[in-house]
Write an enzyme that holds these catalytic residues in place. Sequence first.
Site, PDB file in Angstrom:
ATOM      1  N   TYR A   1      -1.861  -0.143  10.032  1.00  0.00           N
ATOM      2  CA  TYR A   1      -1.933  -0.703   8.676  1.00  0.00           C
ATOM      3  C   TYR A   1      -0.693  -0.321   7.881  1.00  0.00           C
ATOM      4  O   TYR A   1      -0.066  -1.155   7.225  1.00  0.00           O
ATOM      5  CB  TYR A   1      -3.205  -0.190   7.994  1.00  0.00           C
ATOM      6  CG  TYR A   1      -3.362  -0.594   6.553  1.00  0.00           C
ATOM      7  CD1 TYR A   1      -3.856  -1.848   6.227  1.00  0.00           C
ATOM      8  CD2 TYR A   1      -3.038   0.292   5.526  1.00  0.00           C
ATOM      9  CE1 TYR A   1      -4.011  -2.227   4.900  1.00  0.00           C
ATOM     10  CE2 TYR A   1      -3.190  -0.072   4.201  1.00  0.00           C
ATOM     11  CZ  TYR A   1      -3.675  -1.332   3.891  1.00  0.00           C
ATOM     12  OH  TYR A   1      -3.832  -1.697   2.573  1.00  0.00           O
TER      13      TYR A   1
ATOM     14  N   SER B   1       0.850  -1.182   0.000  1.00  0.00           N
ATOM     15  CA  SER B   1       0.000   0.000   0.000  1.00  0.00           C
ATOM     16  C   SER B   1       0.887   1.233   0.000  1.00  0.00           C
ATOM     17  O   SER B   1       1.989   1.213   0.557  1.00  0.00           O
ATOM     18  CB  SER B   1      -0.872   0.016   1.254  1.00  0.00           C
ATOM     19  OG  SER B   1      -1.558   1.244   1.382  1.00  0.00           O
TER      20      SER B   1
END
Length: 149
Positions: free
Chosen positions: A58, A44
């Site tokens: 995250y 990501s």
Amino acid sequence: MSEFRLLKVMKTNVVGPMLCAKHALLRMARRHGGQGGAIVNVSSMAARLGSPNEYVDYAASKGALDTFTIGLAKEVAGEGVRVNGVRPGYIHTGFHALSGDPDRVSKLEPGLPMGRGGRPEEVAEAILWLLSDKASYSTGSFIDLSGGR
């Protein structure tokens, strides 16, 4: 942030891909009778940007996945296995609905250099390219899919 949340995120985004890679390598690596192959990890842009005040856990998990991708790429290159990653940014998926903001990407589009969120098909195309023979000299690399962010 609860310990349960931290452990769940790390288990899903770090331990899961590591175990998948382990089992893939048992089939792909030449030393195990394989013919080589390619692994693409889905990271990501949060790994590079940190996601402060939102998803720092995250982001940290995806940063760990990036480090794993680079290290594993170097370890298994001689086994005929390439390991790369993609780093999607804001993509129109159901991911943000999980946190209660299903329209998040649309709301953030005006602030993106390209003025739009990405499509899942664009991420899939990058993965397919990295898996293909056209990317035969690529290992330990990443494709950032973030509309210029």
